[in-house]
Write a protein that holds these residues in place. Structure first.
Motif, PDB file in Angstrom:
ATOM      1  N   ARG A  79       4.174   4.624 -15.695  1.00  0.00           N
ATOM      2  CA  ARG A  79       2.969   4.614 -16.526  1.00  0.00           C
ATOM      3  C   ARG A  79       1.756   4.255 -15.676  1.00  0.00           C
ATOM      4  NH1 ARG A  79       3.290   0.480 -20.217  1.00  0.00           N
ATOM      5  NH2 ARG A  79       4.954  -0.498 -19.060  1.00  0.00           N
ATOM      6  N   SER A  80       1.617   4.948 -14.568  1.00  0.00           N
ATOM      7  CA  SER A  80       0.567   4.603 -13.602  1.00  0.00           C
ATOM      8  C   SER A  80      -0.845   4.782 -14.149  1.00  0.00           C
ATOM      9  CB  SER A  80       0.745   5.412 -12.318  1.00  0.00           C
ATOM     10  OG  SER A  80       0.633   6.790 -12.574  1.00  0.00           O
ATOM     11  N   LYS A  81      -1.047   5.743 -14.998  1.00  0.00           N
ATOM     12  CA  LYS A  81      -2.401   5.949 -15.557  1.00  0.00           C
ATOM     13  C   LYS A  81      -2.818   4.779 -16.443  1.00  0.00           C
ATOM     14  CE  LYS A  81      -2.854  10.912 -15.255  1.00  0.00           C
ATOM     15  NZ  LYS A  81      -1.731  11.474 -14.609  1.00  0.00           N
ATOM     16  N   GLU A  82      -1.880   4.232 -17.194  1.00  0.00           N
ATOM     17  CA  GLU A  82      -2.171   3.078 -18.043  1.00  0.00           C
ATOM     18  C   GLU A  82      -2.376   1.806 -17.226  1.00  0.00           C
ATOM     19  OE1 GLU A  82       0.833   2.413 -21.034  1.00  0.00           O
ATOM     20  OE2 GLU A  82       1.148   4.572 -21.228  1.00  0.00           O
ATOM     21  N   ASN A  83      -1.566   1.651 -16.187  1.00  0.00           N
ATOM     22  CA  ASN A  83      -1.541   0.404 -15.430  1.00  0.00           C
ATOM     23  C   ASN A  83      -2.553   0.343 -14.294  1.00  0.00           C
ATOM     24  OD1 ASN A  83       0.603  -0.973 -16.828  1.00  0.00           O
ATOM     25  ND2 ASN A  83       1.958   0.579 -15.988  1.00  0.00           N
ATOM     26  N   GLY A  84      -3.048   1.472 -13.868  1.00  0.00           N
ATOM     27  CA  GLY A  84      -4.023   1.492 -12.785  1.00  0.00           C
ATOM     28  C   GLY A  84      -3.375   1.662 -11.425  1.00  0.00           C
ATOM     29  N   ALA A  85      -4.183   2.100 -10.485  1.00  0.00           N
ATOM     30  CA  ALA A  85      -3.681   2.436  -9.146  1.00  0.00           C
ATOM     31  C   ALA A  85      -3.192   1.206  -8.379  1.00  0.00           C
ATOM     32  CB  ALA A  85      -4.774   3.146  -8.348  1.00  0.00           C
ATOM     33  N   ARG A  86      -3.914   0.100  -8.470  1.00  0.00           N
ATOM     34  CA  ARG A  86      -3.533  -1.079  -7.684  1.00  0.00           C
ATOM     35  C   ARG A  86      -2.176  -1.625  -8.130  1.00  0.00           C
ATOM     36  NH1 ARG A  86      -7.344  -6.147  -7.613  1.00  0.00           N
ATOM     37  NH2 ARG A  86      -8.781  -4.424  -7.698  1.00  0.00           N
ATOM     38  N   LEU A  87      -1.974  -1.778  -9.443  1.00  0.00           N
ATOM     39  CA  LEU A  87      -0.702  -2.292  -9.951  1.00  0.00           C
ATOM     40  C   LEU A  87       0.431  -1.318  -9.640  1.00  0.00           C
ATOM     41  CD1 LEU A  87       0.974  -4.365 -11.443  1.00  0.00           C
ATOM     42  CD2 LEU A  87       0.238  -3.330 -13.598  1.00  0.00           C
ATOM     43  N   THR A  88       0.174  -0.026  -9.755  1.00  0.00           N
ATOM     44  CA  THR A  88       1.196   0.971  -9.434  1.00  0.00           C
ATOM     45  C   THR A  88       1.573   0.897  -7.961  1.00  0.00           C
ATOM     46  OG1 THR A  88       0.390   2.414 -11.185  1.00  0.00           O
ATOM     47  CG2 THR A  88       1.746   3.435  -9.480  1.00  0.00           C
ATOM     48  N   ALA A  89       0.578   0.814  -7.075  1.00  0.00           N
ATOM     49  CA  ALA A  89       0.857   0.725  -5.636  1.00  0.00           C
ATOM     50  C   ALA A  89       1.637  -0.539  -5.307  1.00  0.00           C
ATOM     51  CB  ALA A  89      -0.451   0.770  -4.847  1.00  0.00           C
ATOM     52  N   LEU A  90       1.274  -1.655  -5.919  1.00  0.00           N
ATOM     53  CA  LEU A  90       1.996  -2.910  -5.682  1.00  0.00           C
ATOM     54  C   LEU A  90       3.430  -2.840  -6.213  1.00  0.00           C
ATOM     55  CD1 LEU A  90      -0.792  -5.526  -6.459  1.00  0.00           C
ATOM     56  CD2 LEU A  90       0.296  -5.128  -4.245  1.00  0.00           C
ATOM     57  N   SER A  91       3.614  -2.170  -7.342  1.00  0.00           N
ATOM     58  CA  SER A  91       4.959  -2.018  -7.903  1.00  0.00           C
ATOM     59  C   SER A  91       5.837  -1.170  -6.992  1.00  0.00           C
ATOM     60  CB  SER A  91       4.887  -1.394  -9.296  1.00  0.00           C
ATOM     61  OG  SER A  91       4.191  -2.237 -10.175  1.00  0.00           O
ATOM     62  N   VAL A  92       5.266  -0.094  -6.445  1.00  0.00           N
ATOM     63  CA  VAL A  92       6.029   0.752  -5.514  1.00  0.00           C
ATOM     64  C   VAL A  92       6.389  -0.049  -4.263  1.00  0.00           C
ATOM     65  CG1 VAL A  92       5.987   2.840  -4.090  1.00  0.00           C
ATOM     66  CG2 VAL A  92       4.988   2.882  -6.376  1.00  0.00           C
ATOM     67  N   MET A  93       5.440  -0.825  -3.744  1.00  0.00           N
ATOM     68  CA  MET A  93       5.725  -1.626  -2.557  1.00  0.00           C
ATOM     69  C   MET A  93       6.774  -2.695  -2.847  1.00  0.00           C
ATOM     70  SD  MET A  93       4.891  -1.474   0.538  1.00  0.00           S
ATOM     71  CE  MET A  93       5.885  -2.366   1.711  1.00  0.00           C
ATOM     72  N   ASP A 128      -3.169   4.612  -1.529  1.00  0.00           N
ATOM     73  CA  ASP A 128      -2.237   3.487  -1.504  1.00  0.00           C
ATOM     74  C   ASP A 128      -0.921   3.850  -2.187  1.00  0.00           C
ATOM     75  OD1 ASP A 128      -4.010   1.827  -0.130  1.00  0.00           O
ATOM     76  OD2 ASP A 128      -4.880   1.041  -1.989  1.00  0.00           O
ATOM     77  N   ILE A 129      -1.017   4.524  -3.326  1.00  0.00           N
ATOM     78  CA  ILE A 129       0.196   4.946  -4.021  1.00  0.00           C
ATOM     79  C   ILE A 129       0.975   5.940  -3.170  1.00  0.00           C
ATOM     80  CG2 ILE A 129       1.080   6.205  -6.029  1.00  0.00           C
ATOM     81  CD1 ILE A 129      -1.245   5.009  -7.642  1.00  0.00           C
ATOM     82  N   LEU A 130       0.283   6.897  -2.589  1.00  0.00           N
ATOM     83  CA  LEU A 130       0.936   7.908  -1.753  1.00  0.00           C
ATOM     84  C   LEU A 130       1.588   7.278  -0.521  1.00  0.00           C
ATOM     85  CD1 LEU A 130       1.595  10.888  -1.365  1.00  0.00           C
ATOM     86  CD2 LEU A 130      -0.596  11.137  -0.200  1.00  0.00           C
ATOM     87  N   TYR A 179      -9.822  17.686  -2.962  1.00  0.00           N
ATOM     88  CA  TYR A 179     -11.025  16.855  -2.946  1.00  0.00           C
ATOM     89  C   TYR A 179     -10.736  15.369  -2.744  1.00  0.00           C
ATOM     90  CZ  TYR A 179     -12.736  21.201  -4.864  1.00  0.00           C
ATOM     91  OH  TYR A 179     -13.015  22.525  -5.053  1.00  0.00           O
ATOM     92  N   CYS A 180      -9.603  15.060  -2.188  1.00  0.00           N
ATOM     93  CA  CYS A 180      -9.250  13.669  -1.880  1.00  0.00           C
ATOM     94  C   CYS A 180      -9.247  13.493  -0.372  1.00  0.00           C
ATOM     95  CB  CYS A 180      -7.855  13.331  -2.410  1.00  0.00           C
ATOM     96  SG  CYS A 180      -7.770  13.379  -4.180  1.00  0.00           S
ATOM     97  N   GLN A 181      -9.659  12.356   0.076  1.00  0.00           N
ATOM     98  CA  GLN A 181      -9.653  12.058   1.499  1.00  0.00           C
ATOM     99  C   GLN A 181      -8.538  11.056   1.790  1.00  0.00           C
ATOM    100  OE1 GLN A 181     -11.638  13.462   3.852  1.00  0.00           O
ATOM    101  NE2 GLN A 181     -12.447  14.757   2.241  1.00  0.00           N
ATOM    102  N   PHE A 182      -7.560  11.468   2.568  1.00  0.00           N
ATOM    103  CA  PHE A 182      -6.484  10.583   2.986  1.00  0.00           C
ATOM    104  C   PHE A 182      -6.650  10.273   4.461  1.00  0.00           C
ATOM    105  CE2 PHE A 182      -3.948  12.829  -0.455  1.00  0.00           C
ATOM    106  CZ  PHE A 182      -4.061  11.789  -1.347  1.00  0.00           C
ATOM    107  N   SER A 183      -6.186   9.122   4.867  1.00  0.00           N
ATOM    108  CA  SER A 183      -6.277   8.732   6.270  1.00  0.00           C
ATOM    109  C   SER A 183      -5.240   9.501   7.094  1.00  0.00           C
ATOM    110  CB  SER A 183      -6.041   7.225   6.420  1.00  0.00           C
ATOM    111  OG  SER A 183      -4.684   6.924   6.125  1.00  0.00           O
ATOM    112  N   LYS A 184      -5.372   9.397   8.377  1.00  0.00           N
ATOM    113  CA  LYS A 184      -4.428  10.047   9.299  1.00  0.00           C
ATOM    114  C   LYS A 184      -3.032   9.446   9.164  1.00  0.00           C
ATOM    115  CE  LYS A 184      -7.433  12.560  11.706  1.00  0.00           C
ATOM    116  NZ  LYS A 184      -7.637  13.886  11.217  1.00  0.00           N
TER     117      LYS A 184
END
Length: 194
Positions: A79-93, A128-130, A179-184
């Motif tokens: 439910r990443s859209k509900e929870n937000g990117a930061r919480l989703t990224a932390l949950s994956v980590m 971060d999620i990716l 249209y997204c910028q990802f780091s190397k």
């Protein structure tokens, strides 16, 4: 603050069953994203320690109790859209560190529809999620010396090779995707996975 400082962990770790139950309760029932983020950071920190830091095999003693964290974390991720990117990224980590710590947690995550979750994470436009999804794939396909791991093959072949196609798209199109910028770093991790 009490969660982030580790105070609650130090109080509840006297009984190894209580701290995981506390975290599960917070992750499942709290309406506050910041509190859930604090729980995820504690999980990341706890499972980021090596087994030597935990005192040898004693660190494995509570591992069975922490397996119960897989379900609330995967629920947050799905439910990443509900929870937000930061919480989703932390949950994956959190899942990444737990999978690094235990082969059992890898199996449980995959049984909880883990491959479909990874497929969804690979479509994320949040770096971060990716990045954490790529770390999760690396962790899942890593195996102990002398053991063969079929998870990598399963990940590659599942869902019409969606993960492989996405990795190739990340490499081929570089950091500028939709249209997204990802780091190397995303590019290098994608190359190393292939």
């Amino acid at each position: 603050v009490l969660i982030e400082t580790g105070y609650i962990q130090s109080v509840l770790m006297a009984n190894l069953q209580e701290y995981p139950k506390f975290l599960v309760g917070i992750l499942e029932n709290s309406d506050r994203g910041l509190v859930k983020e604090a729980c995820c950071r504690r999980i990341i920190k706890f499972f980021g320690k090596s087994r030597k830091d935990e005192g040898g095999d004693e660190g494995d003693a509570g591992k069975i109790e922490f397996i119960t964290l897989v379900d609330p974390l995967t629920s947050i991720i799905t439910r990443s859209k509900e929870n937000g990117a930061r919480l989703t990224a932390l949950s994956v980590m959190s899942i990444v560190n737990m999978c690094t710590f235990s082969e059992d947690i890898k199996d449980i995550f995959l049984q909880r529809n883990g491959i479909a979750i990874i497929n969804d994470l690979m479509d994320s436009t949040n770096e971060d999620i990716l990045m954490n999804a790529l770390r999760l794939i690396m962790t899942l396909i890593a195996s102990k010396k002398g053991e063969t791991n079929m998870i990598g093959r399963q990940l590659a072949e599942d869902s019409d090779n969606k993960i492989i196609k996405r990795l190739i798209a990340l490499i081929k199109q570089g950091p500028d995707i939709n249209y997204c910028q990802f780091s190397k770093q995303v590019l290098f991790m994608s190359i190393s996975l292939l």
